[in-house]
Design an enzyme around this catalytic site. Structure first.
Site, PDB file in Angstrom:
ATOM      1  N   ARG A 288       0.826  -1.201   0.000  1.00 34.25           N
ATOM      2  CA  ARG A 288       0.000   0.000   0.000  1.00 34.25           C
ATOM      3  C   ARG A 288       0.868   1.262   0.000  1.00 34.25           C
ATOM      4  NH1 ARG A 288      -5.341  -1.142   1.814  1.00 34.25           N
ATOM      5  NH2 ARG A 288      -5.577   0.919   2.683  1.00 34.25           N
TER       6      ARG A 288
ATOM      7  N   HIS B 228       0.672  16.103 -34.812  1.00 34.96           N
ATOM      8  CA  HIS B 228       0.104  17.356 -34.308  1.00 34.96           C
ATOM      9  C   HIS B 228       0.921  17.921 -33.153  1.00 34.96           C
ATOM     10  CE1 HIS B 228      -3.251  16.946 -37.019  1.00 34.96           C
ATOM     11  NE2 HIS B 228      -3.308  15.670 -36.676  1.00 34.96           N
TER      12      HIS B 228
ATOM     13  N   LYS C 286      -1.099   1.305  -3.429  1.00 39.30           N
ATOM     14  CA  LYS C 286      -1.951   0.363  -4.157  1.00 39.30           C
ATOM     15  C   LYS C 286      -3.392   0.847  -4.249  1.00 39.30           C
ATOM     16  CE  LYS C 286      -3.009  -3.574  -6.185  1.00 39.30           C
ATOM     17  NZ  LYS C 286      -2.701  -3.647  -7.612  1.00 39.30           N
TER      18      LYS C 286
HETATM   19  C1  F6R Z   1      -1.652   1.080 -12.153  1.00 36.15           C
HETATM   20  C2  F6R Z   1      -2.692   0.931 -11.145  1.00 36.15           C
HETATM   21  C3  F6R Z   1      -3.553   2.097 -10.877  1.00 36.15           C
HETATM   22  C4  F6R Z   1      -4.982   1.638 -10.537  1.00 36.15           C
HETATM   23  C5  F6R Z   1      -5.816   2.843 -10.082  1.00 36.15           C
HETATM   24  C6  F6R Z   1      -7.239   2.452  -9.763  1.00 36.15           C
HETATM   25  O1  F6R Z   1      -0.911  -0.090 -12.313  1.00 36.15           O
HETATM   26  O2  F6R Z   1      -2.822  -0.091 -10.536  1.00 36.15           O
HETATM   27  O3  F6R Z   1      -3.559   3.010 -11.926  1.00 36.15           O
HETATM   28  O4  F6R Z   1      -5.545   1.034 -11.659  1.00 36.15           O
HETATM   29  O5  F6R Z   1      -5.225   3.412  -8.943  1.00 36.15           O
HETATM   30  O6  F6R Z   1      -7.277   1.537  -8.708  1.00 36.15           O
HETATM   31  P1  F6R Z   1      -8.545   0.636  -8.452  1.00 36.15           P
HETATM   32  O7  F6R Z   1      -8.683  -0.282  -9.610  1.00 36.15           O
HETATM   33  O8  F6R Z   1      -8.256  -0.076  -7.170  1.00 36.15           O
HETATM   34  O9  F6R Z   1      -9.714   1.569  -8.349  1.00 36.15           O
END
Ligand code: F6R
Length: 622
Positions: free
Chosen positions: A27, A518, A617
């Site tokens: 996280r 562009h 995360k």
């Molecule tokens: C990139 C990644 C982030 C998530 C984003 C949304 O590898 O993992 O861009 O996709 O933070 O997170 P969720 O899917 O948990 O809403």
């Protein structure tokens, strides 16, 4: 975002807390701390700046802290720089650093989230004689709980409820009261938190992997609810202090799915789990060759009534929305708009009342996506969430949920959740197309059969991963990388580029191939790596022309296309081939080499693949 773990039971708390915090490392964090109580003794608080291992060393892996009740925290700084003083737990007394503050303190607590009105509350508490040692909003909440507890000479549930009424923002709070030994008190609003029980022991954590090793039986604490944790028992209260009954839920993920299983990094393990994640997600709704969506509120009538689709998400989940837009519009002929949740929530969107808002989220806790969902609900629009984490806030609040079956995703950079989100999008598109008369039964069966071949095709790409590793090793010093493609290939470029920059820290951009002239083409220099993705027959020649244009300006070209398009080798310096599939589903295959490129580039630069700097995360704050 911050990670919280709490434990009360028969075992020594600190080693369990450290183990749980380690499982939340993905996280992201910059400091960590523990507060442990030994029977009636006041809490002992230990904190450190930096990685969890510093805290583990300081406490002999937790063994030096005696006591069966405790709370722990990994902090991802929002208010106040990363430092030992700002690290949690925070105490209601005056923390002198000598330990005396902890001894005097009635309340000690950890927090995930943001308290928006903390300045105003701090002013109030200063007037009442409280002194502050940190710059955190958490210290303010802990002291506010203490203030109400003493002012009204009340019980913890009431003091916490009074605090919850006063604070604005989001929080998962976990506290211990000196006068209530053997108890942990928790409260939650818009920040994730689950409570687990097993064999006379109770656990609390901000995410499932922290406690999966100990129990799979959990309670979901709702928004604006409070809970008292004692060994093996949990009592829930609402803001009025009434006891609320809750059902215990069994989490299906097994503990092994949150381990590295022989791989060097979670990301590589999760890349390899994609065939299974994809086939599990398909199997969850395809029965006897037919897609069943009735359970998620999409029977024939509901599907026929959809006037517009709005897909709202962040990051990679948004990228899957871009792919899904192409697929739904082409197969089902329903107008689709894809939006970043952080934009959607503030742009006062005009939504058709017969529209369907689809929010996509792995964690189910992303603050902007949750806010977008709530906005859609407020406007009376039907909502569907494509979510991976069962019981998450988005899953609980959406009208219906299509669960992706990716299992726990630990690496910060998403791979398998992305792949399952794509599958969910395709399944919706195919079913919508049939019900709305845009495809016949034969095409329907063909598409479903083809979808079933995707897992094996992903496996085939993975078998050749060393070739990509070899190519990437030569690119370890790349400064700027460009990904170009059209249509679905452009959507995949967005993801390929994000994978590269987030874990390798190499600047990269995804461009719709036709847009290059562009402006962006002026950035191409001798040796600039440009990756062309070409899986869409109708657009193939056009993207080749764009590749030729950049090559004549010095670009070094990689082509990513399907087997059979061997003439690409006349243009590209290096080519990666993927198996042929229905072009609507090509993103599921073309993304795999791009994930591998991001991974290998990060490894070759000696970076922390699973925990890239500055990233978390699940982004539970705005
Ligand atoms: C990139 C990644 C982030 C998530 C984003 C949304 O590898 O993992 O861009 O996709 O933070 O997170 P969720 O899917 O948990 O809403």
């Amino acid at each position: 975002m911050c990670g919280i773990v709490g434990f009360v039971g028969k075992h020594q708390a600190a080693p369990i807390l450290l183990d749980g915090l380690a499982r939340l490392e993905y996280r992201g964090y910059d400091s960590a701390g523990l507060a442990i109580r030994n029977g009636e003794e006041p809490a002992e608080v230990v904190k450190s700046k930096g990685r969890l291992k510093i805290l583990a060393e300081k406490t002999d892996n937790g063994n030096s802290l005696v006591g069966n009740c405790g709370i722990g925290h990994t902090r991802w700084a929002t208010h106040g720089e990363p430092s030992k003083t700002n690290a949690h737990p925070h105490v209601s007394g005056n923390c002198t650093g000598s330990g005396s503050g902890e001894v005097e303190s009635e309340v000690v607590g950890v927090h995930n989230g943001i308290i928006e009105n903390f300045k105003e509350l701090k002013e109030k508490l200063l007037k009442h004689g409280y002194a502050f040692y940190s710059q955190t909003d958490t210290e303010v909440v802990v002291k506010l709980v203490d203030y109400y507890y003493k002012k009204y000479n009340t019980d913890p549930a009431d003091a916490i409820a009074k605090t919850m009424v006063r604070v604005r923002g989001s929080y998962a709070l976990c506290m211990m009261f000196k006068s209530h030994p053997g108890e942990i008190w928790v409260a939650r609003k818009d920040s994730p938190m689950i409570i687990g029980v097993s064999n006379g022991e109770t656990f609390v954590a901000s995410d499932v992997p922290a406690i999966l090793k100990y129990t799979r039986n959990v309670y979901y604490i709702g928004n604006m609810e409070i809970a008292r944790l004692t060994p093996g028992e949990v009592t829930f209260f609402n803001l009025d202090g009434d006891v609320i009954e809750k059902k215990l839920t069994e989490i299906k993920w097994d503990a092994k799915s949150a381990e590295k299983g022989g791989f060097e990094h979670f990301m590589m393990k999760e890349i390899h789990e994609q065939p299974k994640a994809v086939s599990d997600t398909i199997a969850s709704v395809v029965k006897d060759g037919r897609i069943e969506l009735e359970n998620i509120g999409l029977d024939e009538e509901a599907i026929k009534n959809i006037s517009h689709i709005y897909i709202v998400a962040c990051g990679s989940a948004y990228h899957t929305g871009v792919v899904t837009q192409y697929v739904i519009e082409d197969l089902a002929k329903i107008p689709v708009r894809v939006e970043l949740a952080s934009e959607f929530r503030y742009r006062k969107p005009l939504l058709d009342k017969n529209g369907l808002v689809i929010v996509v989220s792995q964690s189910g806790e992303t603050a902007d996506t949750l806010a977008a969902l709530r906005l859609a609900k407020e406007k009376g629009i039907k909502t569907l969430a494509i979510v991976n984490v069962v019981g998450s806030s988005i899953a609980r609040e959406a009208d219906n949920v299509f669960y992706t079956l990716a299992g726990p995703e630990i690496a910060v950079a998403t791979t398998k959740a992305y792949s399952t989100q794509l599958i969910a999008g395709y399944l919706l598109a195919i079913q919508f197309a049939l019900v709305r008369g845009q495809i016949d039964e034969e095409k329907y069966s063909l598409l479903i059969t083809e979808l079933g071949t995707i897992p094996k095709k992903i496996e085939k790409i993975l078998e050749d991963k060393e070739r990509i590793q070899w190519f990437v090793a030569k690119q370890a010093n790349a400064q700027d990388v460009f990904f170009i493609g059209r249509g679905i290939d452009y959507a995949v470029c967005l993801e390929g580029s994000l994978k590269m920059k987030e874990i390798s820290y190499v600047h990269s951009e995804a461009y719709a191939a036709g847009e290059l002239k562009h402006g962006t083409i002026s950035l191409i220099e001798d040796g600039t790596l440009v990756i062309g993705v070409l899986t869409q027959g109708e657009l193939y020649e056009k993207t080749v022309s764009n590749m030729v244009e950049v090559k004549s300006r010095g670009a070094y070209l990689m082509g990513l296309t399907s087997y059979g398009h061997y003439e690409i080798e006349d243009t590209a310096n290096f080519t990666v081939y993927i198996p042929k599939t229905d072009e609507h589903f090509s993103a599921s295959l073309s993304v795999i080499p791009l994930q591998l490129m991001g991974y290998y580039l990060s490894v070759s630069r000696g970076l922390d693949v699973d925990k890239p700097r500055n990233l978390a995360k699940s982004v539970t704050v705005e």
